[in-house]
Scaffold this motif. Structure first.
Motif, PDB file in Angstrom:
ATOM      1  N   ASP A  37       0.859  -1.182   0.000  1.00  0.00           N
ATOM      2  CA  ASP A  37       0.000   0.000   0.000  1.00  0.00           C
ATOM      3  C   ASP A  37       0.897   1.236   0.000  1.00  0.00           C
ATOM      4  N   LYS A  38       0.369   2.353  -0.461  1.00  0.00           N
ATOM      5  CA  LYS A  38       1.148   3.598  -0.441  1.00  0.00           C
ATOM      6  C   LYS A  38       1.044   4.301   0.910  1.00  0.00           C
ATOM      7  N   ASP A  39       0.089   3.874   1.752  1.00  0.00           N
ATOM      8  CA  ASP A  39      -0.113   4.461   3.071  1.00  0.00           C
ATOM      9  C   ASP A  39       0.816   3.779   4.081  1.00  0.00           C
ATOM     10  N   GLU A  40       1.760   4.536   4.607  1.00  0.00           N
ATOM     11  CA  GLU A  40       2.756   3.971   5.523  1.00  0.00           C
ATOM     12  C   GLU A  40       2.119   3.401   6.782  1.00  0.00           C
ATOM     13  N   GLN A  55       5.757  -0.346   1.482  1.00  0.00           N
ATOM     14  CA  GLN A  55       5.094   0.884   1.072  1.00  0.00           C
ATOM     15  C   GLN A  55       5.477   1.179  -0.377  1.00  0.00           C
ATOM     16  N   ASP A  57       3.881   3.159  -4.081  1.00  0.00           N
ATOM     17  CA  ASP A  57       2.860   3.905  -4.814  1.00  0.00           C
ATOM     18  C   ASP A  57       2.745   3.274  -6.197  1.00  0.00           C
ATOM     19  N   THR A  59       1.247   4.007  -8.753  1.00  0.00           N
ATOM     20  CA  THR A  59       1.177   4.894  -9.920  1.00  0.00           C
ATOM     21  C   THR A  59       2.559   5.289 -10.420  1.00  0.00           C
ATOM     22  N   GLU A  60       3.596   4.960  -9.660  1.00  0.00           N
ATOM     23  CA  GLU A  60       4.960   5.301 -10.077  1.00  0.00           C
ATOM     24  C   GLU A  60       5.479   4.272 -11.072  1.00  0.00           C
ATOM     25  N   ALA A  63       7.579   1.303  -9.735  1.00  0.00           N
ATOM     26  CA  ALA A  63       7.129   0.838  -8.416  1.00  0.00           C
ATOM     27  C   ALA A  63       7.200  -0.668  -8.263  1.00  0.00           C
ATOM     28  N   ILE A  79      -7.246  -1.651  -5.027  1.00  0.00           N
ATOM     29  CA  ILE A  79      -7.075  -0.199  -4.890  1.00  0.00           C
ATOM     30  C   ILE A  79      -8.201   0.530  -5.626  1.00  0.00           C
ATOM     31  N   CYS A  82      -8.236   4.438  -6.561  1.00  0.00           N
ATOM     32  CA  CYS A  82      -7.386   5.010  -7.609  1.00  0.00           C
ATOM     33  C   CYS A  82      -7.363   4.067  -8.803  1.00  0.00           C
ATOM     34  N   ALA A  85      -3.839   3.395 -10.334  1.00  0.00           N
ATOM     35  CA  ALA A  85      -3.016   2.462  -9.572  1.00  0.00           C
ATOM     36  C   ALA A  85      -3.468   1.021  -9.805  1.00  0.00           C
TER      37      ALA A  85
END
Length: 220
Positions: A37-40, A55, A57, A59-60, A63, A79, A82, A85
């Motif tokens: 997840d991108k949320d730490e 962690q 993201d 969308t990078e 990633a 997800i 988004c 993502a």
């Protein structure tokens, strides 16, 4: 994440209520789970309960380079907040040759997009659905799954190959696997009046009650 021999490995993208429930149930069933997840905070929260949590993201562009998706037996993408993502995670899993990709969708449009880019299965459930989906993902002999409480599960499974031709007395399933057989399904008919001397046949399934901590033994 390096896959342990004889254990299935899954990556779960998105650690909301649905994603977390899938990850935890896959772990309970004896699988290795990479939670992403991108949320730490979400990553830190689930880290003690899974094989690995990172962690990322989705969308990078790069990633997915270090996630080892090519080693996974399946990828679950949840997800729904988004679309970009979700799309990138599904495409990355597809490019890595992952044999099974499941995606959570919010609506028909999202489902159509996921299907077109390679998702093998698309679901729209919330937490209870997530638990049931996890059981069906991890092993094909799980036909259905109901969470009766935090610890007790009711599961319908196809009889194992080594059970065929043997009966309940011979198998001693309660002693060996800590499960209670409550019903037998044969030729589409379900009965709770099971003759303990009746041998199991190919195509039979049984409805059993079992503590969550022993479910992994059904996969052996």
């Amino acid at each position: 994440m390096r896959k342990q021999e004889s254990r299935k490995s899954y990556a779960v993208f998105g650690l909301g209520e649905f994603g977390r429930s899938v990850a935890e149930e896959l772990m309970a069933a004896g699988a290795d789970v990479l939670a992403i997840d991108k949320d730490e905070d979400l990553v830190s929260d689930i880290a003690p309960d899974v094989t690995m949590a990172v962690q990322v993201d989705a969308t990078e562009l790069h990633a997915f380079d270090s996630l080892g998706l090519s080693n996974m037996d399946g990828v679950i993408v949840t997800i729904t907040s988004c679309l970009e993502a979700s799309i990138m995670a599904i495409m990355a899993a597809k490019e890595a040759g992952v044999p099974f990709i499941l995606a959570k969708s919010r609506n028909a449009t999202m489902s159509e997009i996921f299907e077109r880019i390679g998702a093998d299965k698309i679901v729209t459930p919330e937490r209870d659905g997530g638990i049931r989906v996890a059981r069906n993902i991890v092993n094909g002999n799980f036909i259905d799954f109901i969470e009766l409480s935090k610890s007790v599960r009711m599961v319908e499974i196809t009889v194992k190959e080594e059970w065929i031709g043997r009966n309940l007395k011979e198998l001693s399933l309660r002693q060996k696997h800590k499960l209670n057989v409550v019903a037998l399904r044969r030729d589409g008919e379900l009965t709770t009046d099971i003759n303990p001397d009746l041998p199991f046949c190919s195509g039979d399934s049984v409805l059993v009650m079992i503590d969550k901590k022993y479910i992994g033994e059904l996969l052996d």
